[in-house]
Write a protein that holds these residues in place. Structure first.
Motif, PDB file in Angstrom:
ATOM      1  N   ARG A 126      -3.483 -24.709  20.665  1.00 34.61           N
ATOM      2  CA  ARG A 126      -4.466 -24.124  19.755  1.00 34.61           C
ATOM      3  C   ARG A 126      -5.461 -23.229  20.494  1.00 34.61           C
ATOM      4  O   ARG A 126      -6.290 -22.586  19.874  1.00 34.61           O
ATOM      5  N   GLY A 127      -5.410 -23.251  21.834  1.00 34.85           N
ATOM      6  CA  GLY A 127      -6.303 -22.394  22.607  1.00 34.85           C
ATOM      7  C   GLY A 127      -7.682 -22.939  22.856  1.00 34.85           C
ATOM      8  O   GLY A 127      -8.560 -22.214  23.323  1.00 34.85           O
ATOM      9  N   TRP A 128      -7.906 -24.245  22.565  1.00 31.43           N
ATOM     10  CA  TRP A 128      -9.241 -24.812  22.712  1.00 31.43           C
ATOM     11  C   TRP A 128      -9.350 -25.786  23.888  1.00 31.43           C
ATOM     12  O   TRP A 128     -10.321 -26.536  23.981  1.00 31.43           O
ATOM     13  N   LEU A 129      -8.384 -25.778  24.774  1.00 36.24           N
ATOM     14  CA  LEU A 129      -8.416 -26.697  25.913  1.00 36.24           C
ATOM     15  C   LEU A 129      -8.853 -25.970  27.181  1.00 36.24           C
ATOM     16  O   LEU A 129      -8.659 -24.760  27.308  1.00 36.24           O
ATOM     17  N   PRO A 130      -9.461 -26.681  28.157  1.00 32.38           N
ATOM     18  CA  PRO A 130      -9.803 -26.063  29.435  1.00 32.38           C
ATOM     19  C   PRO A 130      -8.553 -25.539  30.125  1.00 32.38           C
ATOM     20  O   PRO A 130      -7.465 -26.109  29.947  1.00 32.38           O
ATOM     21  N   PRO A 131      -8.650 -24.460  30.907  1.00 34.29           N
ATOM     22  CA  PRO A 131      -9.863 -23.715  31.248  1.00 34.29           C
ATOM     23  C   PRO A 131     -10.221 -22.616  30.249  1.00 34.29           C
ATOM     24  O   PRO A 131     -11.164 -21.856  30.478  1.00 34.29           O
ATOM     25  N   SER A 132      -9.467 -22.498  29.150  1.00 31.46           N
ATOM     26  CA  SER A 132      -9.789 -21.468  28.156  1.00 31.46           C
ATOM     27  C   SER A 132     -11.106 -21.772  27.461  1.00 31.46           C
ATOM     28  O   SER A 132     -11.938 -20.890  27.259  1.00 31.46           O
TER      29      SER A 132
END
Length: 283
Positions: A126-132
């Motif tokens: 979903r793109g909400w995990l580190p390091p993003s």
């Protein structure tokens, strides 16, 4: 407005065991405006998310994402109307927020400890995990949960002193005092990863933001429109944002016209530091 993003979801109408394909109920709506998307590129890499209940005829929940620029101006960047705060509704809001607004890496999300937010942010792909993206908790909510378990103002005060400590040494000083009062308090706090609730472990990502106050501030501004129909509510957010952009645009033009190179907030910080340096020299 060109560039406006609006995503509508409906739910089917059932008559007995049959689906009525000719009708549908309103279910969820996400929306954001082009100036908000563009403005976010010039804000701190931080977004505060929160939800507030509508009242009156429409029993929905309004989700908001708020940013802040370098001059401490608050900017709503996205909204959603959903059935309530749950994992599915937060996933709906956050997926489109990430896709259309918060594209840059290294973003920080500040929120309360709602399980729906946790599930949506921790979902893979979903793109909400580190390091993003990194997540932190609103300290006021952490302190409120702490106060439910441990009564007394002194306990909460000691925890908040540890929370706001800017160095590891200062943090352990207050944490040791907390432990001497009741080791169970430290055990409770240690169950939460330090990077989520302490300032000394934020690696500079918080920019001093310890609560979701900027979200709740916008909730209060929208209080007068939270009983309106969906179309009227969306129009109200557009109208108030249009007024905000016009007013802040004029202020920025006036500042540039006087030859100012930095924002007023930064100028005040520089003046304050210069004054402190002169005071130390005189002493």
């Amino acid at each position: 407005m060109p560039g406006t993003v609006a995503v509508l979801r409906t739910s089917p109408v059932r008559i007995g065991a049959q689906l009525d394909e000719s009708q549908a109920y309103f279910h969820r709506l996400f929306w954001t405006f082009s100036p908000c998307i563009e403005a976010f590129h010039h804000c701190k890499p931080l977004v505060s998310i929160d939800g507030t209940h509508l009242y009156g005829k429409y029993e929905k929940t309004l989700l908001v994402a708020i940013a802040q620029d370098g001059n401490s101006n608050i900017l709503p960047v996205a909204f959603a109307l959903v059935e309530g705060e749950n994992a599915e509704s937060w996933a709906f809001f956050l997926s489109y927020l990430r896709e259309h607004v918060t594209l840059q890496p290294g973003l920080l999300v500040i929120s309360d400890r709602h399980n729906g937010i946790k599930a949506a942010l921790e979902a893979p792909n979903r793109g909400w995990l580190p390091p993003s993206v990194y997540r932190i908790f609103c300290i006021r909510h952490v302190a409120a949960n702490f106060a439910l378990a441990f009564k007394g103002k002194d306990a909460r005060r000691l925890l908040m002193n540890a929370v706001y400590a800017k160095t590891e040494v200062e943090f352990h000083y207050w944490f040791d005092i907390l432990r001497s009062n009741d080791p169970a308090m430290c055990d409770w706090a240690n169950r939460i990863e330090y990077s989520l609730w302490t300032q000394h472990c934020d690696e500079g990502r918080r920019f001093g933001h310890m609560t979701t106050n900027i979200s709740e501030c916008v909730n209060s501004i929208l209080k007068g429109v939270r009983n309106l129909p969906v179309c009227s509510l969306v129009k109200a957010t557009y109208g108030r944002l249009a007024e905000l952009f016009v007013r802040k645009g004029r202020e920025a033009e006036a500042q540039q016209g006087t030859g100012q190179q930095f924002s007023q907030h930064l100028v005040k910080c520089i003046d304050k530091r210069n004054l402190a340096c002169r005071f130390r020299i005189q002493r």
